[in-house]
Design a protein around this motif. Structure first.
Motif, PDB file in Angstrom:
ATOM      1  N   LEU A  63      49.041  47.616  23.212  1.00  0.00           N
ATOM      2  CA  LEU A  63      48.827  47.695  21.766  1.00  0.00           C
ATOM      3  C   LEU A  63      48.810  46.311  21.131  1.00  0.00           C
ATOM      4  O   LEU A  63      48.012  46.037  20.230  1.00  0.00           O
ATOM      5  N   ILE A  64      49.670  45.422  21.607  1.00  0.00           N
ATOM      6  CA  ILE A  64      49.691  44.051  21.080  1.00  0.00           C
ATOM      7  C   ILE A  64      48.364  43.358  21.369  1.00  0.00           C
ATOM      8  O   ILE A  64      47.797  42.684  20.512  1.00  0.00           O
ATOM      9  N   ILE A  65      47.847  43.544  22.581  1.00  0.00           N
ATOM     10  CA  ILE A  65      46.544  42.941  22.923  1.00  0.00           C
ATOM     11  C   ILE A  65      45.449  43.523  22.032  1.00  0.00           C
ATOM     12  O   ILE A  65      44.566  42.803  21.575  1.00  0.00           O
ATOM     13  N   LEU A  66      45.522  44.837  21.762  1.00  0.00           N
ATOM     14  CA  LEU A  66      44.517  45.454  20.899  1.00  0.00           C
ATOM     15  C   LEU A  66      44.577  44.886  19.479  1.00  0.00           C
ATOM     16  O   LEU A  66      43.545  44.651  18.855  1.00  0.00           O
ATOM     17  N   PHE A  67      45.788  44.661  18.959  1.00  0.00           N
ATOM     18  CA  PHE A  67      45.923  44.192  17.582  1.00  0.00           C
ATOM     19  C   PHE A  67      45.701  42.691  17.445  1.00  0.00           C
ATOM     20  O   PHE A  67      44.984  42.238  16.568  1.00  0.00           O
ATOM     21  N   GLU A  68      46.362  41.913  18.293  1.00  0.00           N
ATOM     22  CA  GLU A  68      46.279  40.458  18.142  1.00  0.00           C
ATOM     23  C   GLU A  68      45.017  39.869  18.739  1.00  0.00           C
ATOM     24  O   GLU A  68      44.605  38.794  18.367  1.00  0.00           O
ATOM     25  N   ARG A  69      44.441  40.538  19.691  1.00  0.00           N
ATOM     26  CA  ARG A  69      43.202  40.148  20.351  1.00  0.00           C
ATOM     27  C   ARG A  69      43.214  38.732  20.910  1.00  0.00           C
ATOM     28  O   ARG A  69      42.340  37.929  20.603  1.00  0.00           O
ATOM     29  N   PRO A  70      44.220  38.395  21.743  1.00  0.00           N
ATOM     30  CA  PRO A  70      44.176  37.088  22.390  1.00  0.00           C
ATOM     31  C   PRO A  70      43.015  37.004  23.382  1.00  0.00           C
ATOM     32  O   PRO A  70      42.506  35.927  23.655  1.00  0.00           O
ATOM     33  N   ILE A  71      42.627  38.157  23.903  1.00  0.00           N
ATOM     34  CA  ILE A  71      41.407  38.254  24.711  1.00  0.00           C
ATOM     35  C   ILE A  71      40.601  39.406  24.151  1.00  0.00           C
ATOM     36  O   ILE A  71      41.143  40.304  23.507  1.00  0.00           O
ATOM     37  N   LYS A  72      39.306  39.394  24.363  1.00  0.00           N
ATOM     38  CA  LYS A  72      38.467  40.476  23.868  1.00  0.00           C
ATOM     39  C   LYS A  72      37.418  40.816  24.919  1.00  0.00           C
ATOM     40  O   LYS A  72      37.218  40.060  25.880  1.00  0.00           O
ATOM     41  N   VAL A  73      36.775  41.941  24.742  1.00  0.00           N
ATOM     42  CA  VAL A  73      35.734  42.384  25.670  1.00  0.00           C
ATOM     43  C   VAL A  73      34.646  41.324  25.702  1.00  0.00           C
ATOM     44  O   VAL A  73      34.208  40.818  24.674  1.00  0.00           O
ATOM     45  N   GLY A  74      34.246  40.955  26.910  1.00  0.00           N
ATOM     46  CA  GLY A  74      33.223  39.925  27.096  1.00  0.00           C
ATOM     47  C   GLY A  74      33.797  38.568  27.443  1.00  0.00           C
ATOM     48  O   GLY A  74      33.080  37.694  27.923  1.00  0.00           O
ATOM     49  N   ASP A  75      35.118  38.371  27.218  1.00  0.00           N
ATOM     50  CA  ASP A  75      35.744  37.093  27.572  1.00  0.00           C
ATOM     51  C   ASP A  75      35.794  36.940  29.079  1.00  0.00           C
ATOM     52  O   ASP A  75      35.931  37.909  29.822  1.00  0.00           O
ATOM     53  N   ARG A  76      35.686  35.724  29.527  1.00  0.00           N
ATOM     54  CA  ARG A  76      35.831  35.401  30.947  1.00  0.00           C
ATOM     55  C   ARG A  76      37.222  34.816  31.124  1.00  0.00           C
ATOM     56  O   ARG A  76      37.585  33.868  30.435  1.00  0.00           O
ATOM     57  N   ILE A  77      38.010  35.422  32.023  1.00  0.00           N
ATOM     58  CA  ILE A  77      39.378  34.953  32.228  1.00  0.00           C
ATOM     59  C   ILE A  77      39.618  34.670  33.699  1.00  0.00           C
ATOM     60  O   ILE A  77      38.878  35.141  34.567  1.00  0.00           O
ATOM     61  N   GLU A  78      40.672  33.892  33.945  1.00  0.00           N
ATOM     62  CA  GLU A  78      41.059  33.564  35.313  1.00  0.00           C
ATOM     63  C   GLU A  78      42.563  33.696  35.417  1.00  0.00           C
ATOM     64  O   GLU A  78      43.310  33.132  34.616  1.00  0.00           O
ATOM     65  N   VAL A  79      43.012  34.469  36.404  1.00  0.00           N
ATOM     66  CA  VAL A  79      44.433  34.652  36.676  1.00  0.00           C
ATOM     67  C   VAL A  79      44.644  34.323  38.141  1.00  0.00           C
ATOM     68  O   VAL A  79      44.187  35.056  39.018  1.00  0.00           O
ATOM     69  N   GLY A  80      45.326  33.215  38.409  1.00  0.00           N
ATOM     70  CA  GLY A  80      45.507  32.776  39.793  1.00  0.00           C
ATOM     71  C   GLY A  80      44.167  32.436  40.408  1.00  0.00           C
ATOM     72  O   GLY A  80      43.405  31.635  39.870  1.00  0.00           O
ATOM     73  N   ASN A  81      43.857  33.058  41.542  1.00  0.00           N
ATOM     74  CA  ASN A  81      42.587  32.817  42.231  1.00  0.00           C
ATOM     75  C   ASN A  81      41.484  33.767  41.775  1.00  0.00           C
ATOM     76  O   ASN A  81      40.358  33.652  42.213  1.00  0.00           O
TER      77      ASN A  81
END
Length: 162
Positions: free
Chosen positions: A124-142
């Motif tokens: 819910l926090i991600i939905l409201f604050e939107r630190p990332i959004k659909v279409g973003d390119r992210i990298e976590v570790g490898n």
């Protein structure tokens, strides 16, 4: 003809015989089937409604896709909550009898469901604050990939290896 009536009444008696009581309301096999079918229909309809809101109704607006999905998800939870209350009332179940179940669920969350509850609140926090959004390119570790869906319980990432 009499035999068919007897069979029908026997089946009717089996389905309407109280199995247990929830408060003062007897619950029978028929009531349980009724509740399961309506809850399944509620989940299906709320899912389709969320998709229609995000992909059709709000697609014509200038809102970002993340905001559209947030609005659709919140709307779905509202529909699920109101639908649950309406279904329980139409089945004749007094919602005050559910308070015992809610108390037990609270204890269950306190002991064993903390991780699930944390994930839900984080979603819910991600939905409201939107630190990332659909279409973003992210990298976590490898692992790197594109965000394709954000919901309250999980975020779906399409990786390079799909």
């Amino acid at each position: 003809m009499e035999t068919i009536k007897e069979i029908f009444y026997s089946i009717q008696e089996i389905f309407t015989t109280p199995l247990f009581y929830l408060g003062s309301k007897p619950l029978s096999i028929w009531t349980i089937i009724y509740l399961i079918l309506l809850f399944a229909l509620l989940v299906f309809v709320s899912s389709k409604l969320r998709k229609w809101i995000t992909q059709t109704l709000l697609a014509k607006s200038s809102l970002d896709i993340g905001i559209r999905q947030s609005i659709g998800t919140i709307f779905r939870y509202i529909v699920l909550t109101l639908g649950f209350i309406i279904i329980m009332q139409t089945a004749g179940i007094d919602l005050s009898a559910i308070t015992i179940l809610a108390g037990a669920l609270g204890v269950g969350i306190g002991f064993g469901l903390q991780n699930i509850t944390n994930n839900f609140v984080s979603g819910l926090i991600i939905l409201f604050e939107r630190p990332i959004k659909v279409g973003d390119r992210i990298e976590v570790g490898n692992v790197s990939g594109e965000v394709v869906k954000i919901s309250a319980r999980a975020t779906t990432i399409l990786t390079n290896d799909n």
